[in-house]
Structure formats: structure tokens, C-alpha cells
Write an enzyme that holds these catalytic residues in place. Structure first.
Site, mmCIF file in Angstrom:
data_model
loop_
_atom_site.group_PDB
_atom_site.id
_atom_site.type_symbol
_atom_site.label_atom_id
_atom_site.label_comp_id
_atom_site.label_asym_id
_atom_site.label_seq_id
_atom_site.Cartn_x
_atom_site.Cartn_y
_atom_site.Cartn_z
ATOM 1 N N ASN A 16 -4.812 2.143 -1.818
ATOM 2 C CA ASN A 16 -5.375 0.796 -1.803
ATOM 3 C C ASN A 16 -6.168 0.512 -3.067
ATOM 4 O O ASN A 16 -6.654 -0.593 -3.256
ATOM 5 C CB ASN A 16 -6.265 0.574 -0.564
ATOM 6 C CG ASN A 16 -7.654 1.156 -0.729
ATOM 7 O OD1 ASN A 16 -7.830 2.233 -1.306
ATOM 8 N ND2 ASN A 16 -8.653 0.458 -0.217
ATOM 9 N N LEU B 44 -9.823 -4.946 11.781
ATOM 10 C CA LEU B 44 -9.824 -4.827 10.324
ATOM 11 C C LEU B 44 -9.561 -6.161 9.638
ATOM 12 O O LEU B 44 -9.856 -6.317 8.453
ATOM 13 C CB LEU B 44 -8.780 -3.802 9.862
ATOM 14 C CG LEU B 44 -8.877 -2.387 10.422
ATOM 15 C CD1 LEU B 44 -8.022 -1.439 9.590
ATOM 16 C CD2 LEU B 44 -10.299 -1.890 10.515
ATOM 17 N N GLY C 254 -1.085 -0.540 15.058
ATOM 18 C CA GLY C 254 -0.496 -0.617 13.734
ATOM 19 C C GLY C 254 -0.186 0.757 13.171
ATOM 20 O O GLY C 254 -0.775 1.768 13.587
ATOM 21 N N GLY D 236 -14.134 -6.820 10.456
ATOM 22 C CA GLY D 236 -13.505 -6.130 9.346
ATOM 23 C C GLY D 236 -14.200 -6.348 8.021
ATOM 24 O O GLY D 236 -13.900 -5.650 7.046
ATOM 25 N N GLY E 265 -0.135 0.713 6.001
ATOM 26 C CA GLY E 265 -1.001 1.406 5.054
ATOM 27 C C GLY E 265 -2.432 1.560 5.521
ATOM 28 O O GLY E 265 -3.011 2.647 5.452
ATOM 29 N N PRO F 78 8.227 1.613 17.237
ATOM 30 C CA PRO F 78 7.791 2.901 17.784
ATOM 31 C C PRO F 78 8.048 4.073 16.844
ATOM 32 O O PRO F 78 7.274 5.028 16.806
ATOM 33 C CB PRO F 78 8.615 3.028 19.069
ATOM 34 C CG PRO F 78 9.007 1.627 19.428
ATOM 35 C CD PRO F 78 9.167 0.912 18.120
ATOM 36 N N ASP G 62 -9.714 3.069 2.059
ATOM 37 C CA ASP G 62 -9.692 2.389 3.372
ATOM 38 C C ASP G 62 -10.295 3.262 4.474
ATOM 39 O O ASP G 62 -11.085 2.795 5.293
ATOM 40 C CB ASP G 62 -8.259 2.012 3.757
ATOM 41 C CG ASP G 62 -7.807 0.706 3.139
ATOM 42 O OD1 ASP G 62 -8.668 -0.122 2.764
ATOM 43 O OD2 ASP G 62 -6.589 0.499 3.028
ATOM 44 N N LYS H 24 0.803 -1.226 0.000
ATOM 45 C CA LYS H 24 0.000 0.000 0.000
ATOM 46 C C LYS H 24 0.838 1.280 0.000
ATOM 47 O O LYS H 24 0.426 2.286 -0.574
ATOM 48 C CB LYS H 24 -0.958 0.008 1.195
ATOM 49 C CG LYS H 24 -2.054 -1.030 1.088
ATOM 50 C CD LYS H 24 -3.065 -0.896 2.210
ATOM 51 C CE LYS H 24 -4.176 -1.918 2.055
ATOM 52 N NZ LYS H 24 -5.255 -1.728 3.044
#
Length: 281
Positions: free
Chosen positions: A87, A223, A126, A246, A129, A152, A102, A66
Site C-alpha cells: 500500500n 475500514l 473481504g 476507518g 489487499g 470463496p 495497512d 494493492k
């Protein structure tokens, strides 16, 4: 016949081909949707050698392409540029244009489930993308957004981007994705969104959040759509939380991609039925 592709690696788990092909047939369109398993080192070759071809109309783009796909196409719309990921790609006479559905898909999934984002405290897992798209969409309405990621640095970078776009409208923070930060952030979160692939087929017994940290005041939105009820969603329900699959985001983002390729509104109910059937639901 025009062909649309799903570009990712791997893609064998996807129900998108069945969902989109059912929609094409329903509307009598001479289109076909195919899954294309494209390894990271082969992405540029596929885009330039296949997707620019005269029979290709476009593609959906999934893990892990992505972000990298943006570097290989000709143009991106304002939303995709802000998010930093695509996407959906449309082939306009050999010119590849990138979009991102998305974020709008996730936002619609939440709102259609009567979730009130206004002023809510959102915890996002997360920074890839899909997470980038969801973060941009959620930040428009949430009161606070905390991003946890195994790397991080990527979480901090995404938080800084969101902060720059949203200004003072939303409080944005970032931290490592570990049990200590999960415990701290889940204690005050209203909504938990998993935008990592943890728990996706075939690793269906994995979960990004230990069950003991879940509680009944949460809405948990995973998701991951395959399986239909991930371990995270099952354990969220057992803890008394509300669970959102999702598959709803899959349908709504897919419907917007369908419109971009065909100029027609997608048959949402059919797409949802087919997706759920393919997933055994």
C-alpha cells in the site's frame, strides 16, 4: 519539490491529499501529494513512467492495485511479502520499494481504541489487499479468525496463507460471504471488520451486513472511511455495538507512509483533524 501520489481507481473520494499536504506544510517540507486515477491496464505505465521519475518520492496504493503493484516494482519488505500486497511505495533513486502499512495501521487503530484482541473471535469480511494486511496483523493476537468473501476461493487461499504463517497460535477458517454464514459467524464473533469497499462513497446506502444480524456484544470496525459514519457503523450503534471508523486506520497507516517517504514523524493530531474535516466530521 518531491511528489507523492495516491494510485488507485477511482480516487476522487480520497481525503489523503488534504491530509498529507497539511502534514508536509506543518513540517515545512518541500513535498506535494497528488491523487492519480490509474486504470488497471495503465498501472505499469504509471509506475515506470511517472513514479520512477526524479521528482517522485513515492506513493500510496489503493483499490484495485494493492496486489498487482507488487508485480511491477523492484523490491518489497518482509511484511509486504508475507501479506502479498503493498500500500506504500518509496522511490529510492529510481528503485521502487514496496511496503505495507495497512496491517500496522489497523492494529494501532484497534489498540488506541482500547480493544483487547488477545483471544478474541474476529470475523473479517473481504480477501483483497487491505483484508490480507489486516488478517496477518490480527492473527498475531486473536484467538480465532474467520474470513468471509464473495469469492470463496480467495477466502480459502488467504486462510491457508494465514494458517501457514501463524501456525497453531490462531484458529483460521474461511467461507462464502452470504447471509447464512454471516448469521452463523456473527453469533459468536467479538469483533467484525469490514475490509470490503461496500458502503464507500458514492454508494453510501449499501452495507455488507443486514442490520438484523448485528448485536450489542460486537465491536464493528469498518475500514471504509468515506463517509465517516457508514451505514454499517450507524446500524451497529443502533444495535448497541461499539463502532470504530476507518478514518483511524487511514491516519495511522498514512503516518507510517509519511515516515517512510520523509524520515520524519507525522503530526498525527493534525492529520486526523484534517481527515475528519474533509469528511464533514
Amino acid at each position: 519539490m518531491k511528489v507523492c501520489y495516491l494510485i488507485g481507481y477511482p480516487v476522487g473520494h480520497s481525503v489523503s491529499p488534504a491530509m498529507h499536504n497539511a502534514a508536509f506544510r506543518k513540517l515545512g517540507l518541500d513535498y506535494r501529494y497528488e491523487a492519480a486515477s490509474v486504470e488497471p491496464g495503465s498501472l505499469a505505465g504509471f509506475l515506470n513512467g511517472v513514479l520512477r521519475g526524479p521528482t517522485a518520492r513515492g506513493a500510496n496504493v489503493t483499490i484495485p492495485h494493492k496486489i498487482s503493484a507488487m508485480m511491477e516494482i523492484d523490491a518489497v519488505d518482509e511484511s509486504a511479502a508475507a501479506i502479498g500486497a503493498v500500500n506504500t511505495i518509496v522511490n529510492d533513486g529510481g528503485v521502487l520499494r514496496g511496503h505495507n502499512t495497512d496491517g500496522t495501521g489497523a492494529l494501532r487503530a484497534l489498540k488506541e481504541s482500547a480493544v483487547n484482541l488477545t483471544g478474541s473471535r474476529v470475523l473479517l469480511l473481504g480477501a483483497g489487499g487491505a483484508a490480507r494486511a489486516v488478517a496477518h496483523a490480527v492473527a498475531l493476537e486473536a484467538g480465532s479468525l474467520t474470513i468471509l468473501n464473495r469469492s470463496p476461493r480467495r477466502a480459502v487461499e488467504l486462510a491457508e496463507t494465514i494458517r501457514g504463517k501463524a501456525g497453531r497460535r490462531v484458529e483460521v477458517a474461511a467461507a462464502p460471504l452470504d447471509e447464512a454464514h454471516l448469521r452463523e459467524e456473527l453469533g459468536r464473533a467479538d469483533i467484525l471488520i469490514n475490509a470490503t469497499p461496500v458502503g464507500m462513497h458514492p454508494d453510501v446506502e449499501e452495507t455488507p451486513v443486514p442490520k438484523r444480524l448485528l448485536h450489542g456484544d460486537l465491536l464493528v470496525f469498518d475500514l471504509v472511511y468515506n463517509p465517516l459514519r457508514t451505514r454499517l457503523l450507524r446500524e451497529a450503534e443502533e444495535a448497541g455495538a461499539e463502532a470504530l471508523s476507518g478514518v483511524e486506520m487511514l491516519v495511522y497507516q498514512g503516518a507510517e507512509a509519511f515516515r517512510l517517504w520523509t524520515g520524519r514523524e507525522a503530526p498525527l493530531d493534525l492529520m486526523r483533524r484534517v481527515a475528519r474535516r474533509e469528511l464533514g466530521g
